[in-house]
Design a protein around this motif. Structure first.
Motif, short mmCIF file in Angstrom:
data_model
loop_
_atom_site.label_atom_id
_atom_site.label_comp_id
_atom_site.label_asym_id
_atom_site.label_seq_id
_atom_site.Cartn_x
_atom_site.Cartn_y
_atom_site.Cartn_z
N PRO A 123 0.83 -1.21 0.00
CA PRO A 123 0.00 0.00 0.00
C PRO A 123 0.86 1.26 0.00
N MET A 124 0.43 2.26 -0.71
CA MET A 124 1.21 3.49 -0.85
C MET A 124 0.97 4.40 0.36
N TYR A 125 2.07 4.77 0.99
CA TYR A 125 1.99 5.51 2.26
C TYR A 125 3.13 6.52 2.29
N VAL A 126 2.88 7.68 2.88
CA VAL A 126 3.92 8.70 3.05
C VAL A 126 4.28 8.78 4.52
N SER A 127 5.53 8.51 4.84
CA SER A 127 6.01 8.53 6.23
C SER A 127 6.59 9.90 6.58
N THR A 128 6.07 10.50 7.61
CA THR A 128 6.54 11.82 8.06
C THR A 128 8.03 11.78 8.43
N VAL A 129 8.43 10.76 9.16
CA VAL A 129 9.83 10.64 9.58
C VAL A 129 10.75 10.45 8.38
N ASP A 130 10.37 9.54 7.48
CA ASP A 130 11.20 9.29 6.30
C ASP A 130 11.38 10.55 5.46
N SER A 131 10.29 11.29 5.29
CA SER A 131 10.38 12.51 4.49
C SER A 131 11.31 13.53 5.14
N GLY A 132 11.23 13.64 6.45
CA GLY A 132 12.12 14.57 7.16
C GLY A 132 13.58 14.18 7.05
N ASN A 133 13.83 12.87 7.14
CA ASN A 133 15.22 12.39 7.00
C ASN A 133 15.77 12.72 5.61
N LEU A 134 14.94 12.48 4.59
CA LEU A 134 15.38 12.76 3.22
C LEU A 134 15.62 14.26 3.02
#
Length: 212
Positions: A123-134
């Motif tokens: 399932p397609m999901y956007v992770s807040t933590v992952d986006s911040g790390n990137l």
């Protein structure tokens, strides 16, 4: 060990030769993972994990956090003098090119991508933590590229980071970041990071600095 060293005034002292050698070996081992697996076939992005003993093929999927490290790792390797500037720029350019081509939501990358097809997995999901790390890694890369007189790479990294709209991951009533966005349900997940922000602290700082 490194945290202990910092807490005890390490920034004001030179590392001992023994510790310098230890940290350099650690950096070299870390870089060798990226040198091997963040290759051209993988779009210069590192897979999520690889089993070395017993040796098995790497898991051909990657996340925004892995992507951030993949862009930043060549910069660090260059500063450690493990690679030449040309290789650093080649790898940074290749990783940015792959990230730029990937499907996104509000500028954010999804939680997982297939490294062979470069398509998001369901399932397609956007992770807040992952986006911040990137985002944080991209900002660091942009600053490094400016110092290395590579303005085009710097601009591309900055544009990717600036394109992430963190306001879409923020609950304006609670004034807290959600853990992410469920693209199937088309709604924020009803779980949030508290005021301490914990693992989302980098995301919080970036979003504040970006006036989002």
């Amino acid at each position: 060990l490194f945290a202990f060293w910092l807490d005890n005034g390490g920034l004001q002292e030179e590392l001992s030769q023994k510790n310098r050698e230890y940290f350099t070996r650690l950096a070299q081992d870390t870089w060798e993972f990226f040198a091997r697996y963040a290759n051209e076939a993988n779009g210069y992005l590192a897979p999520d994990n690889a089993q070395i003993s017993p040796l098995r093929p790497e898991v051909l999927r990657t996340s925004p956090t892995n992507m951030g490290f993949s862009v930043l790792a060549p910069v660090n390797a260059y500063h450690f003098q493990f690679i030449e500037k040309d290789e650093m720029c080649l790898r940074v350019d290749g990783a940015l090119r792959t990230i730029e081509s990937m499907e996104k939501w509000q500028g954010h990358l999804y939680n997982w991508y297939d490294l062979q097809t470069k398509a998001p997995t369901k399932p397609m999901y956007v992770s807040t933590v992952d986006s911040g790390n990137l985002a944080a890694c991209l900002v660091a890369v942009a600053q490094a590229m400016k110092k290395e007189n590579a303005p085009t790479l710097a601009k591309r990294a900055e544009e990717l980071a600036a394109g992430m709209d963190f306001s879409k991951l923020y609950d304006t009533d609670l004034k807290l970041l959600s853990i992410g966005y469920d693209c199937t349900q088309q709604q924020l997940t009803k779980s949030f990071y508290d005021l301490y922000a914990s693992e989302a602290r980098i995301t919080s700082l970036f979003a504040i600095a970006a006036h989002q």
